[in-house]
Design an enzyme around this catalytic site. Sequence first.
Site, PDB file in Angstrom:
ATOM      1  CG  HIS A 264      -0.507  -0.373   2.497  1.00 58.70           C
ATOM      2  ND1 HIS A 264       0.047  -1.523   2.994  1.00 58.70           N
ATOM      3  CD2 HIS A 264       0.014   0.559   3.504  1.00 58.70           C
ATOM      4  CE1 HIS A 264       0.597  -1.336   4.010  1.00 58.70           C
ATOM      5  NE2 HIS A 264       0.901  -0.095   4.373  1.00 58.70           N
TER       6      HIS A 264
ATOM      7  CG  HIS B   6       1.024   5.191   4.091  1.00 59.77           C
ATOM      8  ND1 HIS B   6       0.357   5.425   5.083  1.00 59.77           N
ATOM      9  CD2 HIS B   6       1.623   3.986   3.933  1.00 59.77           C
ATOM     10  CE1 HIS B   6       0.285   4.199   5.980  1.00 59.77           C
ATOM     11  NE2 HIS B   6       1.382   3.462   5.213  1.00 59.77           N
TER      12      HIS B   6
HETATM   13  P1  AMP Z   1       1.527   0.552   7.341  1.00 58.63           P
HETATM   14  O1  AMP Z   1       1.827   0.830   8.689  1.00 58.63           O
HETATM   15  O2  AMP Z   1       2.460   0.878   6.395  1.00 58.63           O
HETATM   16  O3  AMP Z   1       1.566  -1.135   7.202  1.00 58.63           O
HETATM   17  O4  AMP Z   1       0.173   1.129   7.191  1.00 58.63           O
HETATM   18  C1  AMP Z   1      -1.026   0.622   7.350  1.00 58.63           C
HETATM   19  C2  AMP Z   1      -2.047   1.360   7.644  1.00 58.63           C
HETATM   20  O5  AMP Z   1      -3.397   0.860   7.635  1.00 58.63           O
HETATM   21  C3  AMP Z   1      -1.946   2.540   8.997  1.00 58.63           C
HETATM   22  O6  AMP Z   1      -1.762   3.657   8.602  1.00 58.63           O
HETATM   23  C4  AMP Z   1      -3.084   1.989   9.601  1.00 58.63           C
HETATM   24  O7  AMP Z   1      -3.977   3.208  10.226  1.00 58.63           O
HETATM   25  C5  AMP Z   1      -4.102   1.692   8.492  1.00 58.63           C
HETATM   26  N1  AMP Z   1      -5.182   0.861   8.800  1.00 58.63           N
HETATM   27  C6  AMP Z   1      -5.424  -0.144   9.386  1.00 58.63           C
HETATM   28  N2  AMP Z   1      -6.674  -0.563   9.202  1.00 58.63           N
HETATM   29  C7  AMP Z   1      -7.496   0.224   8.777  1.00 58.63           C
HETATM   30  C8  AMP Z   1      -8.805   0.320   8.226  1.00 58.63           C
HETATM   31  N3  AMP Z   1      -9.479  -0.669   8.937  1.00 58.63           N
HETATM   32  N4  AMP Z   1      -9.200   1.330   7.478  1.00 58.63           N
HETATM   33  C9  AMP Z   1      -8.369   2.165   7.081  1.00 58.63           C
HETATM   34  N5  AMP Z   1      -7.136   2.173   7.377  1.00 58.63           N
HETATM   35  C10 AMP Z   1      -6.574   1.132   8.376  1.00 58.63           C
END
Ligand code: AMP
Length: 121
Positions: free
Chosen positions: A114, A116
């Site tokens: 993903h 950001h």
């Molecule tokens: P990472 O730390 O790069 O793996 O990013 C994962 C991101 O997913 C984090 O910024 C979380 O806040 C976000 N996240 C986790 N669960 C959800 C959800 N159900 N809806 C939206 N964002 C989420």
Amino acid sequence: MSEEIKLAQTAKEEEVTLFDKIIAGKIPCSKVYEDDYTFAFRDISPTAKTHILVIPKNWDGLSSLFKAEEKHVDIMGRLLLACSQVAKQEGLDEGYRIVINTGPHAGQTVYHIHLHVIGGE
Ligand code: AMP
């Protein structure tokens, strides 16, 4: 190479990820963009005024950037193109950051690649 890093590179390939469930509508989200290849929604825990996650619908083993191969070139291009579309749609004319956390030392928590999109104040 530490055990932690080996694990991140080899073991975390859940068949159905949290983000697969979001794409399928099984977990609610605030969707901002979708095309045939990508899906984008607002981060549940934003670190800036605009914080959006852009993910591939078919991640094809690309759980993190550790796993990138030639076969993923199209997905990676589509993800960047979608980020650009999302930024335009969100009016991030003053600029934005694209972040790809990769592995435990970068704080990656979801093993479905993903991007950001972070912008605004
Ligand atoms: P990472 O730390 O790069 O793996 O990013 C994962 C991101 O997913 C984090 O910024 C979380 O806040 C976000 N996240 C986790 N669960 C959800 C959800 N159900 N809806 C939206 N964002 C989420």
